[in-house]
Design a protein around this motif. Structure first.
Motif, PDB file in Angstrom:
ATOM      1  N   UNK A 284       0.873  -1.191  -0.089  1.00 46.66           N
ATOM      2  CA  UNK A 284       0.072  -0.053  -0.144  1.00 46.66           C
ATOM      3  C   UNK A 284       0.894   1.145  -0.017  1.00 46.66           C
ATOM      4  N   UNK A 285       0.822   1.886  -1.150  1.00 46.61           N
ATOM      5  CA  UNK A 285       1.601   3.110  -1.189  1.00 46.61           C
ATOM      6  C   UNK A 285       1.164   4.121  -0.190  1.00 46.61           C
TER       7      UNK A 285
ATOM      8  N   UNK B 258      -1.361   6.297  -1.656  1.00 43.47           N
ATOM      9  CA  UNK B 258      -2.910   5.769  -1.802  1.00 43.47           C
ATOM     10  C   UNK B 258      -3.283   5.686  -0.252  1.00 43.47           C
TER      11      UNK B 258
ATOM     12  N   UNK C 180      -7.822  -1.854   1.564  1.00 41.42           N
ATOM     13  CA  UNK C 180      -6.419  -1.348   1.359  1.00 41.42           C
ATOM     14  C   UNK C 180      -5.249  -2.436   1.435  1.00 41.42           C
ATOM     15  N   UNK C 181      -5.539  -2.984   2.785  1.00 39.55           N
ATOM     16  CA  UNK C 181      -4.365  -3.947   3.025  1.00 39.55           C
ATOM     17  C   UNK C 181      -4.423  -5.088   2.033  1.00 39.55           C
TER      18      UNK C 181
ATOM     19  N   UNK D 228      -0.895  -6.893  -4.736  1.00 41.85           N
ATOM     20  CA  UNK D 228      -0.483  -5.978  -5.495  1.00 41.85           C
ATOM     21  C   UNK D 228       0.291  -6.461  -6.729  1.00 41.85           C
TER      22      UNK D 228
ATOM     23  N   UNK E 148      -5.748  -5.441  -0.941  1.00 41.40           N
ATOM     24  CA  UNK E 148      -5.288  -4.928  -2.104  1.00 41.40           C
ATOM     25  C   UNK E 148      -3.451  -4.740  -2.355  1.00 41.40           C
ATOM     26  N   UNK E 149      -3.183  -4.287  -1.189  1.00 38.51           N
ATOM     27  CA  UNK E 149      -1.620  -4.092  -1.214  1.00 38.51           C
ATOM     28  C   UNK E 149      -1.057  -5.540  -1.156  1.00 38.51           C
ATOM     29  N   UNK E 150      -1.517  -6.468  -0.366  1.00 35.56           N
ATOM     30  CA  UNK E 150      -1.224  -7.952  -0.207  1.00 35.56           C
ATOM     31  C   UNK E 150      -1.205  -8.568  -1.714  1.00 35.56           C
TER      32      UNK E 150
ATOM     33  N   UNK F  62       5.660   1.610   0.021  1.00 36.16           N
ATOM     34  CA  UNK F  62       4.736   1.219   0.614  1.00 36.16           C
ATOM     35  C   UNK F  62       4.735   1.672   1.953  1.00 36.16           C
TER      36      UNK F  62
END
Lengths: 250, 485
Positions: free
Chosen positions: A94-95, A98, B451-452, B458, B454-456, A142
């Motif tokens: 997660x940037x 973002x 968010x978490x 990515x 989607x980050x995972x 991130x």
């Protein structure tokens, strides 16, 4: 009055940590909370932010006249409470861009404002980065992933600059920082100080207070604020150590 | 605390399926059940040449000798093949050649699903996407066929390919996934009704994304589609598929085959966003998704890349694979599989290294919530002659809540000494720390999980074509509405 804590008792898993904390913070003030390890400084910060692992067993916390215990974690944040973490957590993939955009827009939604257009948001990021003198390319990475200790703390200050809180609580933001990072953190706080906001700076050492000059210093010991004074109290503590407080309490 | 976190997770993962509607269209059905006469019915309906009927009957006779495989980590209620309708087609008055002639109900259905069959309607700044729209057993419309044919590209429904390009179909159909391959492949080969066909001639880079959108509409009907993609020497194509189905209490069967052939220097990218109806919160209904997908890198320096985002289906059983026959060929598999409530997924890949200096990459991200079970199953096989080959596998599992399961079954076989295989695996949870951190910044628990997650995921999501990536991100968050532990 911005924050009013009265006879606050709180603990975790049935173990009481805060044993009757009283604290009043007005807008425009900077308060430093000092004390030896394990006396409840971080617990106090977490309880104000609403962390659910802690149980409030007595007393009250009023923030702008509202009973904080009735507000969720996110609503407290949206009402302007910011917690600078002692150990900021990593969120892989997660940037920061973002992450901050989600936060800013959810807060705006709460306040009945439209989403910030992407261009405007990015300009705001650049401006706040400059304000808190962050030159590194933190924002495309991130959240906290692979950050050094100093980078994590600078990132907390950057987020604080983005969210413009009314009450910012910095939980040992100075721990583990070299002198340059310490200066950036302190400068960030000083640039964001305004008559309509307030800071509670939790620290173990006096040295941060060379850069952030507090209006009040409190000593938290065994779950209570046992001594309060002006900035000179910090110097006294530095000189005499916490043993002095411990002896006084015995 | 654990219970508090679980409560938040539950709230977040209890989202509703958004595509569960049924379209009221006049539909023609084959008689219920499976027999040689069903197969003859389908073949006759499609006016197929003899070789097709023979292929189907051979497959059917072979299927009769097989039993349903039980090795997957899945709990599958018995399937009664005599209760399934194997062919359902929207009735049409005449051949459809322009959009005006497509049943407006069908157009409305696809519009509702966000799929435009109108070639004029382009997204601003985005290159257009050619779509083959398949509803139940037939393709109703393929867009941009004419534009593509100027480049020598054939993009049409499988049925049309059988009529217009029988030699190509005959040459390649079953060449990567023979009907003897497995139980569901044999079944598909016997009864498949439509799907997409795509042929990219030598040296042509396909100027737009190609896609097939699969929609199950009719009740008690199985969907058995077949897709065949052939990229000749030096050709390139990026292909996407999407799928949805109405919300029903009965399970419905979907058994598909995808075959890809990549010649020398060719590259095929195949992306899937699978969102079949997953069943309700108590595990009632949902699609049984049994799919055989395989590509062969026939020529040297060819490349096949599978990217999948699997959020739907009550049961998913699929292992998109690569046969790396050509020297220096490359196989890739990127997967995000989400299971929630009572969904079960057993998915992964097979990388068969046969040529020298072949390389494969496997990135698998499993996300389990509710009472679901999510398994990664992967085979990496490096043969004796596949000298200096390499594989890198990374299999991560993310658990949301305490009642779900994540399982990893890697199979590795290396038959020479010059090759290197690496396998990494992790299992993690969304921590209370991460949630608190996000919430302290004013982000709700639901958005935080989105968010978490989607980050995972990515690393996989970034492999998707842009047109799909945004959709997939939203889908991931929605699929987990109601899950933190």
């Amino acid at each position: 009055m911005l924050l009013s804590i009265k006879n606050l008792h709180a603990g975790i898993n049935g173990k009481e940590i805060l044993r009757g904390v009283n604290l009043e913070v007005n807008k425009g003030e900077v308060h430093a909370i000092m004390g030896p390890n394990g006396t409840g400084k971080s617990t106090l910060a977490s309880v104000i932010a609403g962390r659910e692992v802690f149980d409030v067993t007595g007393g009250e916390i009023l923030y702008q006249g509202k009973d904080l215990q009735k507000l969720s974690i996110e609503d407290r944040a949206r009402e302007g409470i910011f917690l600078g973490f002692q150990y900021p957590v990593e969120i892989p993939g997660v940037s920061i861009t973002n992450f901050m955009r989600t936060a800013v827009n959810e807060i705006r939604k709460f306040k009945g404002l439209d989403q910030l257009p992407a261009g405007e948001f990015l300009r705001m990021m650049e401006e706040r980065k400059r304000l808190v003198e962050i030159t590194s390319n933190l924002t495309n990475r991130s959240v906290n992933e692979g950050f050094s200790g100093g980078e994590k703390k600078k990132n907390e200050i950057f987020q604080m600059a983005m969210l413009e809180p009314t009450l910012a609580i910095l939980d040992e933001t100075d721990s583990g920082l070299d002198i340059d990072a310490l200066r950036i953190v302190a400068n960030g706080v000083n640039k964001l100080r305004r008559p309509d906001n307030a800071f509670v700076v939790i620290t173990h050492y006096q040295r941060l207070l060379d850069y952030i000059v507090p209006d009040f210093v409190h000593v938290l010991f065994q779950g209570k604020i046992v001594k309060s004074g002006g900035k000179e109290l910090a110097l006294e503590l530095e000189e005499k150590g916490y043993d002095w407080i411990k002896k006084e309490q015995e | 605390m654990e219970s508090e976190a679980n409560k938040i997770l539950d709230e977040v993962t209890q989202g509703d399926y958004k595509y569960g509607f049924v379209t009221d269209i006049d539909t023609e059905f084959a008689p219920t059940g499976l027999s040689e006469s069903t197969i003859r019915y389908i073949s006759a309906k499609k006016n197929e040449p003899d070789f097709m009927l023979e292929f189907r009957l051979k497959a059917y006779r072979h299927w009769l000798t097989m039993t349903q495989p039980k090795w997957a980590h899945l709990n599958i209620a018995p399937i009664n093949f005599q209760e399934i309708i194997f062919y359902a087609a929207p009735k049409k008055k005449k051949e459809v050649s322009s959009l005006d002639e497509v049943d407006p109900e069908l157009l409305a259905t696809f519009n509702k699903l966000g799929i435009s069959l109108d070639e004029q309607k382009k997204l601003a700044g985005v290159t257009s996407v050619a779509v083959d729209a398949v509803i139940d057993s037939v393709s109703v419309k393929t867009t941009f066929s004419e534009t593509l044919s100027k480049h020598g590209i054939i993009f049409c429904s499988f049925s049309e390919a059988v009529q217009n390009h029988p030699d190509l179909v005959r040459q390649y159909m079953g060449s990567v996934v023979p009907y003897t391959d497995n139980y569901f492949a044999a079944l598909n080969s016997a009864v498949f009704s439509d799907g997409s066909f795509c042929f990219i001639p030598k040296g042509v880079r396909c100027p737009m994304e190609l896609s097939t959108y699969f929609r199950i509409n009719a009740a008690n009907t199985g969907q058995f589609e077949r897709t065949l993609i052939v990229a000749e020497e030096g050709a390139y194509v990026s292909y996407m598929e999407g799928c949805t189905a109405p919300q029903r209490d009965e399970n419905q069967l979907h058994a598909a085959i995808v075959e890809i052939v990549a010649m020398k220097d060719a590259e095929v990218k195949y992306s899937t966003v699978q969102n079949w109806y997953p069943g309700d919160k108590n595990g009632l209904g949902g699609i049984y998704n049994f799919v055989t997908k395989r590509g062969i890198c026939k020529g040297s320096n060819s490349k096949i890349s599978w990217t999948q985002v699997e959020t739907g289906s009550a049961i998913t059983w699929k292992y998109p694979s690569c046969i790396l026959l050509g020297d220096n060929s490359v196989g890739e598999f990127y997967s995000v599989a989400v299971t929630n409530n009572y969904q079960q997924a057993d998915t992964g890949t097979k990388m068969m290294h046969l040529g020298k200096n072949t390389r494969s990459t496997i990135i698998s991200k499993g996300i389990s919530a509710g009472n679901s079970n999510n398994s990664y199953r992967g085979l990496v096989r490096i043969s004796k002659n596949a000298l200096n080959s390499r594989n890198y596998s990374q299999c991560d599992s993310l658990l949301l809540g305490a009642r779900c399961g994540a399982h990893t079954y890697p199979y590795i076989q290396v038959d020479n000494k010059s090759s290197i295989v690496e396998h990494e695996a992790t299992t993690s949870k969304i921590s209370e720390d991460q949630l608190f951190y996000c919430q302290q910044r004013g982000i709700s628990a639901e958005s935080a999980i989105g968010l978490i997650v989607n980050g995972y995921a990515k690393e996989v999501l970034k492999q998707l074509p842009m047109e799909f990536a945004v959709e997939a991100q939203k889908l991931l968050s929605i699929s987990l509405e109601g899950s933190v532990g």
